[in-house]
Design a protein around this motif. Structure first.
Motif, PDB file in Angstrom:
ATOM      1  N   GLU A   1       0.834  -1.207   0.000  1.00 46.32           N
ATOM      2  CA  GLU A   1       0.000   0.000   0.000  1.00 46.32           C
ATOM      3  C   GLU A   1       0.864   1.250   0.000  1.00 46.32           C
ATOM      4  N   LYS A   2       0.431   2.243  -0.762  1.00 47.65           N
ATOM      5  CA  LYS A   2       1.057   3.555  -0.770  1.00 47.65           C
ATOM      6  C   LYS A   2       0.026   4.580  -0.318  1.00 47.65           C
ATOM      7  N   SER A   3       0.247   5.150   0.863  1.00 49.02           N
ATOM      8  CA  SER A   3      -0.644   6.174   1.410  1.00 49.02           C
ATOM      9  C   SER A   3       0.160   7.022   2.380  1.00 49.02           C
ATOM     10  N   ASN A   4      -0.375   8.185   2.749  1.00 53.73           N
ATOM     11  CA  ASN A   4       0.362   9.065   3.649  1.00 53.73           C
ATOM     12  C   ASN A   4      -0.063   8.842   5.091  1.00 53.73           C
ATOM     13  N   PHE A   5       0.775   9.283   6.005  1.00 52.43           N
ATOM     14  CA  PHE A   5       0.576   9.047   7.439  1.00 52.43           C
ATOM     15  C   PHE A   5      -0.704   9.705   7.933  1.00 52.43           C
ATOM     16  N   ILE A   6      -1.011  10.906   7.463  1.00 50.09           N
ATOM     17  CA  ILE A   6      -2.185  11.638   7.962  1.00 50.09           C
ATOM     18  C   ILE A   6      -3.469  10.913   7.590  1.00 50.09           C
ATOM     19  N   SER A   7      -3.556  10.432   6.364  1.00 49.81           N
ATOM     20  CA  SER A   7      -4.776   9.736   5.949  1.00 49.81           C
ATOM     21  C   SER A   7      -4.946   8.420   6.709  1.00 49.81           C
ATOM     22  N   ARG A   8      -3.848   7.733   7.009  1.00 49.11           N
ATOM     23  CA  ARG A   8      -3.958   6.476   7.757  1.00 49.11           C
ATOM     24  C   ARG A   8      -4.436   6.718   9.175  1.00 49.11           C
ATOM     25  N   GLU A   9      -3.955   7.783   9.808  1.00 45.34           N
ATOM     26  CA  GLU A   9      -4.318   8.046  11.196  1.00 45.34           C
ATOM     27  C   GLU A   9      -5.684   8.720  11.324  1.00 45.34           C
TER      28      GLU A   9
ATOM     29  N   PHE B   1      -6.015   5.002  -1.117  1.00 45.83           N
ATOM     30  CA  PHE B   1      -4.684   4.401  -1.203  1.00 45.83           C
ATOM     31  C   PHE B   1      -4.414   3.969  -2.637  1.00 45.83           C
ATOM     32  N   THR B   2      -3.151   3.692  -2.886  1.00 48.87           N
ATOM     33  CA  THR B   2      -2.709   3.046  -4.124  1.00 48.87           C
ATOM     34  C   THR B   2      -1.995   1.764  -3.738  1.00 48.87           C
ATOM     35  N   MET B   3      -2.394   0.651  -4.334  1.00 50.38           N
ATOM     36  CA  MET B   3      -1.776  -0.643  -4.044  1.00 50.38           C
ATOM     37  C   MET B   3      -0.901  -1.034  -5.228  1.00 50.38           C
ATOM     38  N   GLU B   4       0.399  -1.087  -4.991  1.00 53.24           N
ATOM     39  CA  GLU B   4       1.342  -1.502  -6.022  1.00 53.24           C
ATOM     40  C   GLU B   4       1.552  -3.009  -5.930  1.00 53.24           C
ATOM     41  N   ILE B   5       1.375  -3.700  -7.040  1.00 54.58           N
ATOM     42  CA  ILE B   5       1.473  -5.155  -7.084  1.00 54.58           C
ATOM     43  C   ILE B   5       2.639  -5.526  -7.986  1.00 54.58           C
ATOM     44  N   ARG B   6       3.596  -6.269  -7.446  1.00 54.61           N
ATOM     45  CA  ARG B   6       4.808  -6.627  -8.163  1.00 54.61           C
ATOM     46  C   ARG B   6       4.939  -8.138  -8.285  1.00 54.61           C
ATOM     47  N   ASP B   7       5.722  -8.563  -9.273  1.00 54.55           N
ATOM     48  CA  ASP B   7       5.941  -9.995  -9.458  1.00 54.55           C
ATOM     49  C   ASP B   7       7.099 -10.463  -8.588  1.00 54.55           C
ATOM     50  N   MET B   8       7.550 -11.692  -8.802  1.00 57.86           N
ATOM     51  CA  MET B   8       8.574 -12.294  -7.951  1.00 57.86           C
ATOM     52  C   MET B   8       9.906 -11.550  -8.014  1.00 57.86           C
ATOM     53  N   TYR B   9      10.167 -10.835  -9.095  1.00 58.08           N
ATOM     54  CA  TYR B   9      11.442 -10.151  -9.257  1.00 58.08           C
ATOM     55  C   TYR B   9      11.332  -8.654  -9.008  1.00 58.08           C
ATOM     56  N   GLY B  10      10.235  -8.219  -8.433  1.00 62.54           N
ATOM     57  CA  GLY B  10      10.098  -6.824  -8.054  1.00 62.54           C
ATOM     58  C   GLY B  10       9.619  -5.900  -9.141  1.00 62.54           C
ATOM     59  N   ALA B  11       9.315  -6.421 -10.316  1.00 62.76           N
ATOM     60  CA  ALA B  11       8.817  -5.565 -11.403  1.00 62.76           C
ATOM     61  C   ALA B  11       7.339  -5.267 -11.200  1.00 62.76           C
ATOM     62  N   GLU B  12       6.955  -3.998 -11.345  1.00 59.86           N
ATOM     63  CA  GLU B  12       5.566  -3.612 -11.133  1.00 59.86           C
ATOM     64  C   GLU B  12       4.678  -4.208 -12.217  1.00 59.86           C
ATOM     65  N   LEU B  13       3.632  -4.883 -11.788  1.00 61.24           N
ATOM     66  CA  LEU B  13       2.730  -5.567 -12.713  1.00 61.24           C
ATOM     67  C   LEU B  13       1.351  -4.927 -12.734  1.00 61.24           C
ATOM     68  N   MET B  14       0.801  -4.643 -11.552  1.00 62.89           N
ATOM     69  CA  MET B  14      -0.535  -4.087 -11.445  1.00 62.89           C
ATOM     70  C   MET B  14      -0.520  -2.919 -10.467  1.00 62.89           C
ATOM     71  N   LYS B  15      -1.595  -2.152 -10.529  1.00 63.62           N
ATOM     72  CA  LYS B  15      -1.774  -1.037  -9.596  1.00 63.62           C
ATOM     73  C   LYS B  15      -3.262  -0.856  -9.357  1.00 63.62           C
ATOM     74  N   CYS B  16      -3.629  -0.797  -8.087  1.00 64.83           N
ATOM     75  CA  CYS B  16      -5.017  -0.546  -7.694  1.00 64.83           C
ATOM     76  C   CYS B  16      -5.079   0.792  -6.964  1.00 64.83           C
ATOM     77  N   TYR B  17      -6.124   1.533  -7.192  1.00 68.12           N
ATOM     78  CA  TYR B  17      -6.278   2.818  -6.524  1.00 68.12           C
ATOM     79  C   TYR B  17      -7.716   2.961  -6.035  1.00 68.12           C
ATOM     80  N   ARG B  18      -7.832   3.371  -4.801  1.00 62.88           N
ATOM     81  CA  ARG B  18      -9.148   3.550  -4.187  1.00 62.88           C
ATOM     82  C   ARG B  18      -9.529   5.015  -4.217  1.00 62.88           C
ATOM     83  N   ASP B  19     -10.745   5.264  -4.634  1.00 61.80           N
ATOM     84  CA  ASP B  19     -11.271   6.624  -4.696  1.00 61.80           C
ATOM     85  C   ASP B  19     -12.554   6.670  -3.882  1.00 61.80           C
ATOM     86  N   ASN B  20     -12.436   7.166  -2.657  1.00 60.99           N
ATOM     87  CA  ASN B  20     -13.585   7.285  -1.762  1.00 60.99           C
ATOM     88  C   ASN B  20     -13.681   8.738  -1.308  1.00 60.99           C
ATOM     89  N   PRO B  21     -14.148   9.620  -2.156  1.00 62.82           N
ATOM     90  CA  PRO B  21     -14.165  11.034  -1.806  1.00 62.82           C
ATOM     91  C   PRO B  21     -15.097  11.326  -0.640  1.00 62.82           C
TER      92      PRO B  21
END
Length: 290
Positions: free
Chosen positions: A135-143, A151-171
């Motif tokens: 997960e990629k998010s800032n400290f203020i939003s988490r607390e 948040f943005t969820m970075e999904i990587r394969d076994m060798y660390g290469a970025e494969l997918m990305k999920c982003y949540r939009d809850n305004p």
């Protein structure tokens, strides 16, 4: 005078050089090649390894996971999805009917109560890790926002290469929760949940036939919870099961384990979207351990 090309030795010198170094080069060529490959892969594997800190991964099995209530094959044909760029991960999930998503425990969060970014590892039926999610998010939003944070969820394969990305939009002041998913920069689907509706709608890009993920009546009450996955006509094609982690783990941490099972012939794009749907389900019902 011999005609010597740039960078080329005379014929006699070449013969002497090749004769004297043939045995040495043959013994060291494979070693040098292995060292070169090792130098290229070690930093990348180390990057992927750092994403697994905070908890032991499940041990690999010789036999696949036994999945109850498994649907043998798709009851309907769903077509029209966008084409995906070929990848080894697609080949791996194409041959499986079950995936396990394990959330890593974070010692800092357990002992201090400070919310830290979530991390997950996706395993196949033999409990071999195939994807690492951070997960990629800032400290203020988490607390301040807790489980309702974007948040943005970075999904990587076994060798660390970025494969997918999920982003949540809850305004703020919005009744709809969105989770978009990208595969190698390409938008492949969207998951949404209305505040007055307990079910999730999952729609793959290019197809107008959504999947429905139905929430149990008391999803946030703890214990093992089952989220059936249905077609747009109401036919069951799989489940997302949140496994009961045990009293101590549930009391002191919000780390969870999920089983996602589906038919073998489910389109690969929907298998990827079911993986990403686990994140929104986790944040909606099980992220806040209070």
């Amino acid at each position: 005078m011999t005609n010597v090309q740039p960078g080329q030795l005379p014929l006699k010198s070449r013969i002497l050089t090749l004769t004297s170094s043939s045995s040495e080069s043959s013994s060291t060529s494979s070693e040098n090649e292995n060292q070169k490959n090792k130098k290229e892969l070690v930093p990348v594997r180390a990057t992927a390894g750092r994403m697994r800190r905070g908890g032991a991964l499940p041990m690999q099995r010789a036999e696949p996971i036994h999945v109850p209530n498994q649907v043998a094959q798709m009851p309907i044909v769903m077509t029209g999805f966008v084409s995906l760029v070929p990848h080894t991960v697609l080949d791996a999930i194409a041959m499986t009917n079950c995936l396990m998503v394990v959330q890593c425990t974070e010692p800092l969060e357990i002992f201090t109560g400070i919310e830290t970014p979530n991390r997950y590892v996706v395993h196949d039926m033999y409990l071999r890790p195939i994807l690492f999610c951070a997960e990629k998010s800032n400290f203020i939003s988490r607390e301040c926002c807790g489980s309702g944070r974007n948040f943005t969820m970075e999904i990587r394969d076994m060798y660390g290469a970025e494969l997918m990305k999920c982003y949540r939009d809850n305004p703020c002041f919005s009744c709809t929760d969105f989770l978009g998913t990208q595969f190698q920069g390409q938008q492949i689907g969207l998951m949404k949940k209305e505040c007055c509706d307990g079910d999730f709608k999952l729609l793959g890009a290019g197809c107008n036939q959504p999947l429905l993920i139905r929430s149990p009546c008391c999803a946030s009450c703890g214990g093992t919870q089952i989220f059936p996955v249905l077609t747009y006509t109401g036919i069951k094609v799989g489940e997302i099961v949140r496994l009961y982690p045990g009293f101590l783990q549930e009391a002191f941490t919000d780390a969870d384990t999920y089983l996602v099972h589906f038919p073998y012939d489910l389109p690969p794009i929907l298998k990827l979207l079911l993986i990403s749907s686990v994140f929104l389900i986790d944040f909606t019902y099980f992220e806040d351990n209070n």
